[in-house]
Design a protein around this motif. Structure first.
Motif, mmCIF file in Angstrom:
data_model
loop_
_atom_site.group_PDB
_atom_site.id
_atom_site.type_symbol
_atom_site.label_atom_id
_atom_site.label_comp_id
_atom_site.label_asym_id
_atom_site.label_seq_id
_atom_site.Cartn_x
_atom_site.Cartn_y
_atom_site.Cartn_z
ATOM 1 N N VAL A 348 27.996 42.397 28.384
ATOM 2 C CA VAL A 348 28.395 41.630 29.563
ATOM 3 C C VAL A 348 28.385 42.532 30.792
ATOM 4 N N ARG A 349 28.957 43.714 30.660
ATOM 5 C CA ARG A 349 29.010 44.644 31.792
ATOM 6 C C ARG A 349 27.618 45.118 32.185
ATOM 7 N N GLU A 350 26.751 45.308 31.196
ATOM 8 C CA GLU A 350 25.376 45.746 31.480
ATOM 9 C C GLU A 350 24.623 44.730 32.329
ATOM 10 N N LEU A 351 24.857 43.441 32.075
ATOM 11 C CA LEU A 351 24.144 42.414 32.828
ATOM 12 C C LEU A 351 24.507 42.419 34.310
ATOM 13 N N LEU A 352 25.673 42.960 34.651
ATOM 14 C CA LEU A 352 26.077 43.078 36.053
ATOM 15 C C LEU A 352 25.795 44.476 36.601
ATOM 16 N N GLY A 353 25.059 45.263 35.853
ATOM 17 C CA GLY A 353 24.659 46.581 36.338
ATOM 18 C C GLY A 353 25.398 47.743 35.720
ATOM 19 N N GLY A 354 26.518 47.477 35.025
ATOM 20 C CA GLY A 354 27.227 48.524 34.312
ATOM 21 C C GLY A 354 28.394 49.152 35.039
ATOM 22 N N ARG A 355 28.492 48.973 36.372
ATOM 23 C CA ARG A 355 29.574 49.620 37.123
ATOM 24 C C ARG A 355 30.631 48.641 37.630
ATOM 25 N N VAL A 356 30.365 47.357 37.548
ATOM 26 C CA VAL A 356 31.300 46.360 38.073
ATOM 27 C C VAL A 356 32.533 46.278 37.174
ATOM 28 N N ARG A 357 33.705 46.398 37.783
ATOM 29 C CA ARG A 357 34.966 46.198 37.062
ATOM 30 C C ARG A 357 35.780 45.054 37.675
ATOM 31 N N HIS A 358 35.429 44.668 38.895
ATOM 32 C CA HIS A 358 36.084 43.543 39.549
ATOM 33 C C HIS A 358 35.017 42.681 40.225
ATOM 34 N N ALA A 359 35.258 41.383 40.264
ATOM 35 C CA ALA A 359 34.360 40.444 40.926
ATOM 36 C C ALA A 359 35.193 39.353 41.565
ATOM 37 N N MET A 360 34.612 38.698 42.553
ATOM 38 C CA MET A 360 35.277 37.575 43.212
ATOM 39 C C MET A 360 34.454 36.320 42.976
ATOM 40 N N SER A 361 35.143 35.222 42.649
ATOM 41 C CA SER A 361 34.479 33.933 42.453
ATOM 42 C C SER A 361 35.043 32.933 43.447
ATOM 43 N N GLY A 362 34.159 32.168 44.062
ATOM 44 C CA GLY A 362 34.589 31.146 45.011
ATOM 45 C C GLY A 362 33.553 30.047 45.099
ATOM 46 N N GLY A 363 33.807 29.069 45.946
ATOM 47 C CA GLY A 363 32.879 27.957 46.118
ATOM 48 C C GLY A 363 33.244 26.744 45.304
ATOM 49 N N SER A 364 33.694 26.965 44.073
ATOM 50 C CA SER A 364 34.189 25.895 43.208
ATOM 51 C C SER A 364 35.041 26.550 42.129
ATOM 52 N N ALA A 365 35.651 25.726 41.271
ATOM 53 C CA ALA A 365 36.617 26.246 40.308
ATOM 54 C C ALA A 365 35.938 26.981 39.156
ATOM 55 N N LEU A 366 36.546 28.094 38.749
ATOM 56 C CA LEU A 366 36.108 28.842 37.576
ATOM 57 C C LEU A 366 37.005 28.451 36.403
ATOM 58 N N ASP A 367 36.383 28.108 35.275
ATOM 59 C CA ASP A 367 37.153 27.730 34.090
ATOM 60 C C ASP A 367 38.094 28.870 33.683
ATOM 61 N N ARG A 368 39.360 28.536 33.394
ATOM 62 C CA ARG A 368 40.348 29.569 33.049
ATOM 63 C C ARG A 368 39.900 30.399 31.844
ATOM 64 N N ARG A 369 39.403 29.726 30.801
ATOM 65 C CA ARG A 369 39.001 30.462 29.604
ATOM 66 C C ARG A 369 37.848 31.425 29.919
ATOM 67 N N LEU A 370 36.933 31.019 30.788
ATOM 68 C CA LEU A 370 35.825 31.893 31.146
ATOM 69 C C LEU A 370 36.344 33.121 31.899
ATOM 70 N N GLY A 371 37.295 32.909 32.803
ATOM 71 C CA GLY A 371 37.892 34.031 33.511
ATOM 72 C C GLY A 371 38.589 34.993 32.566
#
Length: 607
Positions: A348-371
């Motif tokens: 999962v981390r590799e798909l975002l480049g390997g260095r991401v530890r935090h991300a921001m989601s907006g625009g619409s709701a993110l499913d709690r289980r996915l978060g």
């Protein structure tokens, strides 16, 4: 709780404008890399603070030479790319106002925005855009200049400005005050005609400073790393625009990618390796689906499901500890989590480049289980909430105290109030002053500095906001039952085969739904069942697919009363798309347009 306030980090700016940051950072950190852009070979070329300042200054001279004046409004119709950021800051340097236009906008939409904003010039990306705008010039008497990026607009303007002295530009820049209009951004139009939100330099500067100040610790992947982000959100949307401004002002290395999802985006994430990303839920859903499908193809579906469940339980324990309601993960949880880390979570981390530890989601709701899954996999996805009218985020989960399923407490300097009818009201320095040339619409939403958002929500005991739907989207069945469609739609969408769901039932005897499927996910599902690929017309009648979608509907119905539950549904052969006018550019459903386009299918649900 009915109201919650978070004190500001800093006072609103008293002098200057957005472009000042470009010149101040170049003076203080001339050799620090500020941006990266793609070169002819597809690699990343570094742009220092001094070089970006010089390019902004040269382009600003060209704009003046070509007749752009202080206060002029200039349209930008382009995908997310380096040149948009360059033009934005050059326009702000000379005191002009930018008017973003989605590159996918129809001819009618482009005309309406350019006419309403009274633009005097327009920048387009390529010949198709140029032809669209060119065909409208007869109805736009104020439009005098049209530049095309792919036809050398930057070079031509830079050359034209060589005779302009630096001091001329700086006189323009110093004339910009915080209350000067910076941009007119048009809303997405989910509830009707888009309206132009007038945003000032002060509002955008306050929002950007709050973002980089409040989330400073999250911008870096690890201690000591320089913060960087890959911007792939549309710059015509206020969310993407705020990322751009905050990065330039806050010294976050910024790169651009025009694709919101797909192989091209994943390739650039891997190559650029950002430390922080800002995205919409769709991106996180796609990454989760990709990891899951890979596991299924490798015959490790069972292992993935166990890893996903372990990640969610682990994240829930961390969440409870953060709020003083539990001891955190048990020893057994920690051991199990470590076992799955290398085989599943690292992917999962590799798909975002390997260095991401935090991300921001907006625009619409993110499913709690996915978060929770991403948190357990080592990436904290913090949801936020805002509108074009608030110049971006008005609330947001803070690092270390993320409450999944909510959009967090107010950002510093902001107050959230829940009205008697459940509507969310916002107050703060980032709230806009009104809609361009539309005082009646402004009076509908602004009340003594408070913005009535039209969204419904609740505040919990910690001051965290949960958005439950739109006032105008509430369905009332013929039996008098009020139903919020969004929570039902989100639960149906959580099924891996579902792409979109639209709940209907206004003035109808019961609630029903139109469902579209994710073609890539369905093709994978059929392959795993060793079944041949089906044409769209065959899919909508496939009994096994119907059974799968029914499971999603049953799970969604388990969360609501019988009167609110989905009684029946129809699988559609094709997804809702922006090209057909059924989605906004930020991928939100245009409900009325969808119901009109599928009127026959809706009627069939009630026969």
């Amino acid at each position: 709780m009915r109201e919650f306030t978070v004190p500001p980090l800093d006072a609103p700016p008293l002098v200057g404008g957005l472009a000042d940051a470009v010149f101040h950072r170049a003076e203080r950190f001339p050799e620090r890399v500020a941006l990266c852009r793609k070169n002819a070979l597809g690699g990343w070329e570094e742009v220092t603070s001094a070089r970006f300042r010089d390019e902004v200054l040269a382009l600003a001279k060209g704009l003046i030479a070509d007749g752009v004046r202080f206060g002029d409004r200039v349209a930008l119709m382009c995908r997310t790319r380096y040149e948009w950021t360059l033009f934005d800051f050059a326009l702000w340097t000379v005191g002009a106002q930018s008017v973003p236009v989605y590159p996918t906008s129809s001819r009618e939409q482009v005309f309406r925005m350019l006419q309403d904003a009274e633009v005097s010039a327009a920048l387009v990306e390529h010949e198709d855009h140029a032809m669209t705008v060119g065909s409208l010039i007869g109805g736009l008497p104020l439009l005098k200049r049209l530049w095309q990026l792919d036809a050398g607009a930057v070079a031509d303007l830079t050359a034209a400005g060589e005779r302009i002295a630096d001091d001329v530009v700086h006189r323009h820049r110093r004339a910009v005050t915080p209350d000067s209009t910076a941009t007119v951004v048009y809303t997405s139009g989910t509830a009707g005609r888009p309206r132009g939100c007038v945003l000032t330099h002060a509002q955008l500067m306050f929002e950007a400073s709050t973002l980089t100040g409040h989330w400073e610790a999250a911008l870096r992947g690890r201690p000591g790393e320089d913060a960087s982000t890959l911007l792939f959100l549309p710059l015509a949307h206020v969310y993407g625009r705020m990322v751009q401004i905050a990065a330039v002002r806050g010294g976050v290395r910024l790169a651009h990618q025009p694709a919101v999802a797909g192989a091209e985006l994943l390739a650039d994430l891997a190559a650029f390796r950002p430390t922080f990303v800002l995205a919409v839920p769709y991106v996180f859903e796609k990454i989760y689906a990709e990891v899951r499908r890979t596991a299924e193809r490798d015959g490790k579906a069972g292992n993935f499901e166990k890893a996903a469940d372990a990640a969610v339980r682990y994240a829930e324990a961390l969440e409870q500890r953060a709020f003083g309601r539990g001891p955190g993960p048990s020893a057994a949880m920690r051991v199990q989590h470590q076992l799955f880390d290398r085989s599943v979570y690292a992917r999962v981390r590799e798909l975002l480049g390997g260095r991401v530890r935090h991300a921001m989601s907006g625009g619409s709701a993110l499913d709690r289980r996915l978060g929770l899954f991403f948190e357990g996999a080592g990436i904290t996805v913090m949801e936020g909430y805002g509108l074009t009218e608030t110049a971006g985020a008005a609330t947001g989960n803070p690092p270390g105290r993320t409450k999944f399923g909510t959009v967090g407490p107010p950002v510093p300097g902001t107050t959230v109030h829940i009205a008697e009818d459940g509507e969310i009201w916002l107050h703060g320095p980032q709230v806009f002053a009104g809609y361009h040339s539309d005082p009646a619409a402004t009076a509908d939403v602004l009340h003594d500095g408070w913005l009535a958002t039209g969204d419904l929500g609740t505040l919990d005991e910690d001051g965290y906001l949960t958005v439950v739907g739109r006032k105008k989207e509430i369905l009332v069945t013929s039996g008098g039952k009020s139903v919020s469609p969004v929570p039902l739609e989100e639960r149906v969408r959580s099924h891996p085969l579902v792409a979109q769901c639209l709940v209907v039932g206004d003035d109808r005897p019961f609630v029903a739904a139109l469902v579209t499927v994710d073609q890539e996910a369905v093709d994978h599902w059929l392959a795993m069942l060793r079944r041949p690929v089906l044409a769209p017309g065959e899919l909508v009648r496939d009994p096994e697919l119907e059974t799968e979608i029914r499971r999603a509907v049953v799970l969604a119905n388990a969360q609501v009363s019988q009167a609110e539950s989905i009684r029946t549904f129809r699988i559609l052969a094709h997804p809702f798309t922006e090209e057909h006018g059924l989605l906004t550019p930020s991928l939100k459903l245009k409900r009325q347009a969808i119901e009109e386009a599928y009127a026959a299918e809706v009627e069939a649900l009630y026969r």
